[in-house]
Design a protein around this motif. Structure first.
Motif, PDB file in Angstrom:
ATOM      1  N   ILE A 144       0.943  -1.045  -0.369  1.00 24.36           N
ATOM      2  CA  ILE A 144       0.444   0.254  -0.315  1.00 24.36           C
ATOM      3  C   ILE A 144       0.868   1.088  -0.128  1.00 24.36           C
ATOM      4  CG2 ILE A 144      -1.577   1.403   1.466  1.00 24.36           C
ATOM      5  CD1 ILE A 144      -3.005  -1.117   0.247  1.00 24.36           C
ATOM      6  N   PHE A 145       1.950   1.519   1.093  1.00 24.29           N
ATOM      7  CA  PHE A 145       2.523   2.586   0.767  1.00 24.29           C
ATOM      8  C   PHE A 145       3.516   2.585  -0.054  1.00 24.29           C
ATOM      9  CE2 PHE A 145       1.836   2.351   5.541  1.00 24.29           C
ATOM     10  CZ  PHE A 145       1.243   3.159   5.473  1.00 24.29           C
ATOM     11  N   GLN A 146       3.723   1.756  -1.411  1.00 22.27           N
ATOM     12  CA  GLN A 146       4.538   1.692  -2.179  1.00 22.27           C
ATOM     13  C   GLN A 146       3.698   2.580  -3.148  1.00 22.27           C
ATOM     14  OE1 GLN A 146       8.007   1.426  -2.264  1.00 22.27           O
ATOM     15  NE2 GLN A 146       7.657   2.043  -4.639  1.00 22.27           N
ATOM     16  N   ILE A 147       3.222   1.807  -3.571  1.00 19.73           N
ATOM     17  CA  ILE A 147       1.809   2.611  -4.711  1.00 19.73           C
ATOM     18  C   ILE A 147       1.565   4.301  -4.077  1.00 19.73           C
ATOM     19  CG2 ILE A 147      -0.226   2.282  -5.380  1.00 19.73           C
ATOM     20  CD1 ILE A 147      -0.040  -0.753  -4.710  1.00 19.73           C
ATOM     21  N   ALA A 148       0.900   4.483  -2.692  1.00 19.33           N
ATOM     22  CA  ALA A 148       0.561   6.159  -2.488  1.00 19.33           C
ATOM     23  C   ALA A 148       2.058   6.561  -2.475  1.00 19.33           C
ATOM     24  CB  ALA A 148       0.326   5.764  -0.643  1.00 19.33           C
ATOM     25  N   LYS A 149       3.521   6.357  -2.069  1.00 24.23           N
ATOM     26  CA  LYS A 149       4.491   7.690  -3.240  1.00 24.23           C
ATOM     27  C   LYS A 149       4.249   7.276  -4.242  1.00 24.23           C
ATOM     28  CE  LYS A 149       7.509   5.334   0.617  1.00 24.23           C
ATOM     29  NZ  LYS A 149       8.764   4.350   0.844  1.00 24.23           N
ATOM     30  N   GLU A 150       4.102   5.960  -4.976  1.00 25.23           N
ATOM     31  CA  GLU A 150       4.022   6.564  -6.726  1.00 25.23           C
ATOM     32  C   GLU A 150       3.273   7.577  -7.203  1.00 25.23           C
ATOM     33  OE1 GLU A 150       4.491   2.656  -8.968  1.00 25.23           O
ATOM     34  OE2 GLU A 150       5.461   1.626  -7.130  1.00 25.23           O
ATOM     35  N   GLU A 157       1.294  13.382   1.886  1.00 18.87           N
ATOM     36  CA  GLU A 157       0.385  12.752   2.107  1.00 18.87           C
ATOM     37  C   GLU A 157       0.158  11.900   1.377  1.00 18.87           C
ATOM     38  OE1 GLU A 157      -0.942  15.236  -2.417  1.00 18.87           O
ATOM     39  OE2 GLU A 157      -1.133  16.815  -1.327  1.00 18.87           O
ATOM     40  N   VAL A 158       1.282  10.668   1.801  1.00 20.09           N
ATOM     41  CA  VAL A 158       1.509   9.467   1.411  1.00 20.09           C
ATOM     42  C   VAL A 158       1.008   8.597   2.127  1.00 20.09           C
ATOM     43  CG1 VAL A 158       3.229   7.391   1.397  1.00 20.09           C
ATOM     44  CG2 VAL A 158       3.571  10.223   0.290  1.00 20.09           C
ATOM     45  N   GLY A 159       0.557   9.596   3.333  1.00 21.92           N
ATOM     46  CA  GLY A 159      -0.310   8.472   5.103  1.00 21.92           C
ATOM     47  C   GLY A 159      -1.429   8.008   4.974  1.00 21.92           C
ATOM     48  N   GLU A 160      -2.158   9.259   4.048  1.00 24.94           N
ATOM     49  CA  GLU A 160      -3.747   9.535   3.803  1.00 24.94           C
ATOM     50  C   GLU A 160      -3.905   8.749   2.797  1.00 24.94           C
ATOM     51  OE1 GLU A 160      -6.666  12.803   3.072  1.00 24.94           O
ATOM     52  OE2 GLU A 160      -4.717  13.202   3.473  1.00 24.94           O
ATOM     53  N   LYS A 161      -3.172   8.619   1.871  1.00 22.55           N
ATOM     54  CA  LYS A 161      -4.002   7.889   0.083  1.00 22.55           C
ATOM     55  C   LYS A 161      -3.808   6.369   0.972  1.00 22.55           C
ATOM     56  CE  LYS A 161      -4.446   9.861  -3.035  1.00 22.55           C
ATOM     57  NZ  LYS A 161      -5.612   9.685  -3.571  1.00 22.55           N
ATOM     58  N   ALA A 162      -2.553   6.573   1.725  1.00 24.34           N
ATOM     59  CA  ALA A 162      -2.453   4.262   1.572  1.00 24.34           C
ATOM     60  C   ALA A 162      -3.933   4.006   3.099  1.00 24.34           C
ATOM     61  CB  ALA A 162      -1.106   4.569   2.682  1.00 24.34           C
ATOM     62  N   GLU A 163      -3.601   5.229   3.725  1.00 20.85           N
ATOM     63  CA  GLU A 163      -5.091   4.763   4.410  1.00 20.85           C
ATOM     64  C   GLU A 163      -6.159   4.639   3.834  1.00 20.85           C
ATOM     65  OE1 GLU A 163      -5.873   7.036   8.084  1.00 20.85           O
ATOM     66  OE2 GLU A 163      -4.013   7.024   8.677  1.00 20.85           O
ATOM     67  N   GLU A 164      -6.328   5.369   2.954  1.00 16.65           N
ATOM     68  CA  GLU A 164      -7.920   5.473   1.408  1.00 16.65           C
ATOM     69  C   GLU A 164      -7.901   3.666   1.188  1.00 16.65           C
ATOM     70  OE1 GLU A 164      -7.689   8.910  -1.152  1.00 16.65           O
ATOM     71  OE2 GLU A 164      -8.137  10.165   0.802  1.00 16.65           O
ATOM     72  N   TYR A 165      -6.627   3.752   0.513  1.00 18.07           N
ATOM     73  CA  TYR A 165      -6.336   2.695  -0.359  1.00 18.07           C
ATOM     74  C   TYR A 165      -6.604   0.844   0.694  1.00 18.07           C
ATOM     75  CZ  TYR A 165      -3.661   4.889  -4.115  1.00 18.07           C
ATOM     76  OH  TYR A 165      -3.404   5.673  -5.143  1.00 18.07           O
ATOM     77  N   ASN A 166      -5.813   1.259   1.775  1.00 15.43           N
ATOM     78  CA  ASN A 166      -6.226   0.368   3.016  1.00 15.43           C
ATOM     79  C   ASN A 166      -7.647  -0.128   3.033  1.00 15.43           C
ATOM     80  OD1 ASN A 166      -4.479  -1.888   4.056  1.00 15.43           O
ATOM     81  ND2 ASN A 166      -5.432  -0.997   6.077  1.00 15.43           N
ATOM     82  N   ARG A 167      -8.737   0.985   3.030  1.00 17.03           N
ATOM     83  CA  ARG A 167     -10.033   1.021   3.084  1.00 17.03           C
ATOM     84  C   ARG A 167     -10.508   0.103   2.199  1.00 17.03           C
ATOM     85  NH1 ARG A 167      -9.083   6.252   5.836  1.00 17.03           N
ATOM     86  NH2 ARG A 167     -10.329   6.688   3.639  1.00 17.03           N
ATOM     87  N   GLU A 168     -10.003   0.481   1.060  1.00 24.11           N
ATOM     88  CA  GLU A 168     -10.967  -0.972   0.191  1.00 24.11           C
ATOM     89  C   GLU A 168      -9.992  -1.982   0.025  1.00 24.11           C
ATOM     90  OE1 GLU A 168     -12.825   0.799  -2.509  1.00 24.11           O
ATOM     91  OE2 GLU A 168     -13.128   2.479  -1.058  1.00 24.11           O
ATOM     92  N   LEU A 169      -8.432  -2.413  -0.220  1.00 23.69           N
ATOM     93  CA  LEU A 169      -7.884  -3.293   0.317  1.00 23.69           C
ATOM     94  C   LEU A 169      -9.386  -4.303   1.174  1.00 23.69           C
ATOM     95  CD1 LEU A 169      -6.081  -5.147  -0.870  1.00 23.69           C
ATOM     96  CD2 LEU A 169      -4.739  -4.335   0.592  1.00 23.69           C
ATOM     97  N   LYS A 170      -9.478  -3.791   2.673  1.00 24.94           N
ATOM     98  CA  LYS A 170      -9.552  -4.360   2.812  1.00 24.94           C
ATOM     99  C   LYS A 170     -11.357  -5.116   3.057  1.00 24.94           C
ATOM    100  CE  LYS A 170      -7.939  -2.770   7.587  1.00 24.94           C
ATOM    101  NZ  LYS A 170      -7.839  -2.018   8.946  1.00 24.94           N
ATOM    102  N   LYS A 171     -11.673  -4.089   1.695  1.00 19.45           N
ATOM    103  CA  LYS A 171     -12.905  -4.842   1.637  1.00 19.45           C
ATOM    104  C   LYS A 171     -12.922  -6.233   0.801  1.00 19.45           C
ATOM    105  CE  LYS A 171     -15.413   0.134   0.792  1.00 19.45           C
ATOM    106  NZ  LYS A 171     -16.365   0.838   0.289  1.00 19.45           N
TER     107      LYS A 171
END
Length: 691
Positions: A144-150, A157-171
């Motif tokens: 998640i964090f690597q994708i957020a960095k890219e 903004e990386v941490g916030e974006k990673a959290e958004e991605y993680n919410r979707e991944l958990k679904k």
């Protein structure tokens, strides 16, 4: 209710198994994608139906531990969904399948961590790191964090974006813990009750057709019938005849029941099914050669409806895969007529049932032809039938392909033979690029029909097509006429140069429609039994003595010099048959000596049971030495009485391809004897007679 992840684990451990009577994985990729979208959104996806039984039927891929104690859990409904889930969650093939069974593998499905969309792999999924493989989501293989960095420009903004991605991944990950309803069929049910319930619940999903249901019931009696049918299906496809599994089911129903009523095979015993399937396979071997060598149908693209083969297959199964020359010609005429007039275009099964009922009569093919005539009003093709017809009118287009093949056409540019040598292309005689704009509007439906008419098509190699692709007939046909004048007759091209001009295009179409209609009618009528003088009597043939087309053999098996059986004599008889097949045909007469004296078969029959045994022995010898095609297509064995003595005649037709004795020796007829040729001479002979 069980969780999806636990259900998948039970499949992996063979705790949930799939019965052999179930069809294969048939879902397309879009259905798999919609299932994952529904689960992502936590929509209901229906329930599973499981039959708990102490005596399970045969299981697909033998994926079962029959030594276990307790009840077996047999999956009756839900296998398409459970298979997709297994593929996605385990990234592997379920134990009840092999890789070959999964024709549309959905594991290239991607999920967008930002939008929540699903999409199969393409350029956009490869270029955007927010697209991740669904199977990687279940394997915790998404960084998640690597994708957020890219995908973010600011480090903050990386941490916030990673959290958004993680919410979707958990679904996605949550799918394994979602519960899936399960219904159970009690252990008191038998296999036919299970199949009937299987049919009812499947009618609400990917519909189970009549043929599939019949196959399921036959599988209850003979568990491996589906596997055997698929083997035959694969073999036939390799030979160019690609038919779906329903076709082979209908062949079986016709063979077993003499009709097309599916329910009549439900309780057919295993031995009866196996016996009839062996017979159908024997017929299909004959049919493959018959279609290619005699019907000029080299592959299934020439057959606009597979149902047309079933009456022929049924007739052959009732006659041990054998037909006389007259029967072949009669069925060829019917086959072409049935395809061309779309005999089975509506109410296929009821029409088949009617036609199959006619096969037991004294004049089956005449009755079949009368049905077509009653249905269509006429059998002759008229030029107007071809007007506006293009490649999509397969019933007429394929007939034009067949009559063109019958003429052994040559390439317009190179003069090389087309039949069997190249993948042919359908060429517009008047190019589309010239017709659109000058005469017709490409956006006008009627204009497109005129441009793409069958009457504006001929068959060439890709090389010939490209060389003249944009030229007008008035520019290229004069050269064709000078270099290869035979092409005009072989492909029915008007020879009047006036018709080759662009302004006379519709006159060209009218003239060629008439030529094609006449050619089709003449071709089909050529299979009528000619009325003429009676056949030459056997006595007259014997009186002529041995010659280029007649050979005598005193015995088949009995050695008149050693007064005992001699198996080598059978080989000599078959060599004579090979020589006739490689020449102009002929007749082998067994029971007559070289001096034309009729000896009869009495001495041979003392070594056999009866005339039937004699025929089987000779037929098997021909098949084993020359091949099944030669035995079934080009030879006809008969027995006749002369002066109170029985003789055997083997009528041999010229083969449409070289015939080898024991796949090695090439034997031809020279004068009144058979002679093997050297490799060099054989190649030259073949080149002159078949190339």
């Amino acid at each position: 209710m069980p969780e999806i992840g636990k259900l998948v684990d039970k499949v992996e451990s063979n705790e949930i198994v799939l019965p052999e009577f179930q069809r294969e994985y048939v879902w397309g990729k879009d259905q798999a994608k919609e299932l994952m979208k529904s689960l992502y959104r936590e929509y209901p996806i229906g329930s599973l139906l499981i039959w708990e039984t102490e005596n399970p039927p045969e299981i697909k891929n033998d994926a079962v531990d029959r030594e276990q104690y307790g009840l077996f859990k047999v999956l009756l409904d839900g296998q398409q969904r459970l298979t997709v889930l297994y593929l996605m969650i385990k990234d592997d093939i379920p134990p009840y399948y092999t890789e070959d069974d999964i024709q549309t593998d959905p594991r290239h499905l991607y999920f967008n961590l930002d939008s929540g969309e699903f999409k199969y792999e393409n350029k956009s999924t490869r270029d955007n790191p927010e697209w991740v493989k669904v199977i990687d989501c279940f394997k915790d293989d998404v960084s998640i964090f690597q994708i957020a960095k890219e995908t973010t420009e600011e480090d903050a903004e990386v941490g916030e974006k990673a959290e958004e991605y993680n919410r979707e991944l958990k679904k996605i990950n949550k799918i394994t813990s979602l519960q899936m309803p399960k219904e159970e069929l009690g252990k008191s049910a038998d296999v036919h009750q299970a199949i009937n319930l299987f049919d009812k619940v499947n009618s609400q999903g990917t519909d189970l057709g009549d043929a599939e249901l019949a196959l399921a019931h036959m599988s209850a009696q003979w568990p491996y019938i589906r596997r055997e049918m698929k083997k035959t299906q694969t073999m036939m496809a390799e030979n160019g005849y690609d038919f779906n599994l329903d076709f082979y089911v209908k062949c079986m129903i016709a063979a077993v029941t003499d009709g097309m009523t599916y329910e009549h095979v439900y309780d057919t015993e295993k031995d009866v099914l196996k016996q009839n399937w062996d017979l159908v396979n024997k017929v299909l071997d004959f049919l493959t050669s018959f279609l290619e060598n005699e019907a000029l149908i080299p592959d299934s693209s020439y057959i606009n409806t597979r149902a047309v083969l079933i009456p022929l297959i049924k007739y052959l199964s009732d006659n041990d895969a054998r037909m006389t020359r007259e029967e072949k010609d009669a069925f060829l005429k019917w086959l072409y007529s049935a395809m061309m007039w779309r005999r089975y275009s509506r109410s296929t099964d009821s029409t088949l049932d009617k036609d199959l009922s006619l096969l037991g009569g004294p004049n089956p093919v005449e009755d079949l032809m009368e049905e077509i005539k009653d249905d269509r009003g006429r059998l002759e093709v008229q030029p107007s039938d071809l007007e506006g017809r293009g490649k999509s009118s397969k019933h007429f287009y394929n007939m034009v392909r067949i009559i063109s093949r019958n003429n052994n056409p040559s390439d317009w540019k190179t003069g090389e033979p087309l039949r069997g040598s190249y993948k042919l292309e359908s060429h517009h005689i008047f190019p589309k690029s010239q017709l659109y704009g000058n005469l017709y509007d490409s956006n006008n439906h009627m204009g497109r029909k005129k441009v793409n008419e069958i009457a504006n098509r001929a068959f060439l190699t890709s090389r010939g097509n490209k060389d003249i692709f944009t030229s007008l007939p008035e520019d290229y046909l004069p050269d064709v006429k000078e270099d290869h004048p035979e092409i005009f007759e072989k492909q029915y091209i008007p020879e009047n140069p006036e018709f080759w001009k662009l302004d006379n295009y519709e006159r060209f179409l009218a003239e060629r429609r008439e030529m094609l209609a006449n050619a089709i009618n003449e071709f089909i009528q050529s299979f009528d039994t000619p009325e003429g003088p009676e056949e030459t009597s056997l006595e007259s043939l014997i009186e002529k003595g041995e010659n280029y087309r007649i050979e005598f053999k005193e015995t088949l098996l009995y050695d008149v010099y050693q007064n005992q059986a001699n198996k080598e004599l059978k080989k000599e008889a078959v060599k004579e048959i090979a020589s006739f097949a490689n020449a102009e045909g002929g007749t082998l007469i067994i029971g007559v000596d070289d001096d034309k004296e009729i000896k009869g078969l009495e001495r041979d029959l003392k070594l056999m049971d009866d005339l039937d045994d004699f025929e089987v022995t000779l037929s098997q010898e021909i098949s084993s030495r020359l091949g099944d095609a030669t035995a079934s297509l080009y030879t006809e064995i008969d027995f006749k009485e002369i002066d109170g003595k029985t003789v055997c005649t083997v009528s041999v037709e010229p083969s449409s391809e070289p015939v080898y004795f024991e796949e090695d020796d090439f034997i031809v007829r020279q004068g009144s004897s058979a002679r093997p040729l050297s490799i060099q001479d054989a190649n030259q002979y073949i080149q002159e007679n078949w190339a």
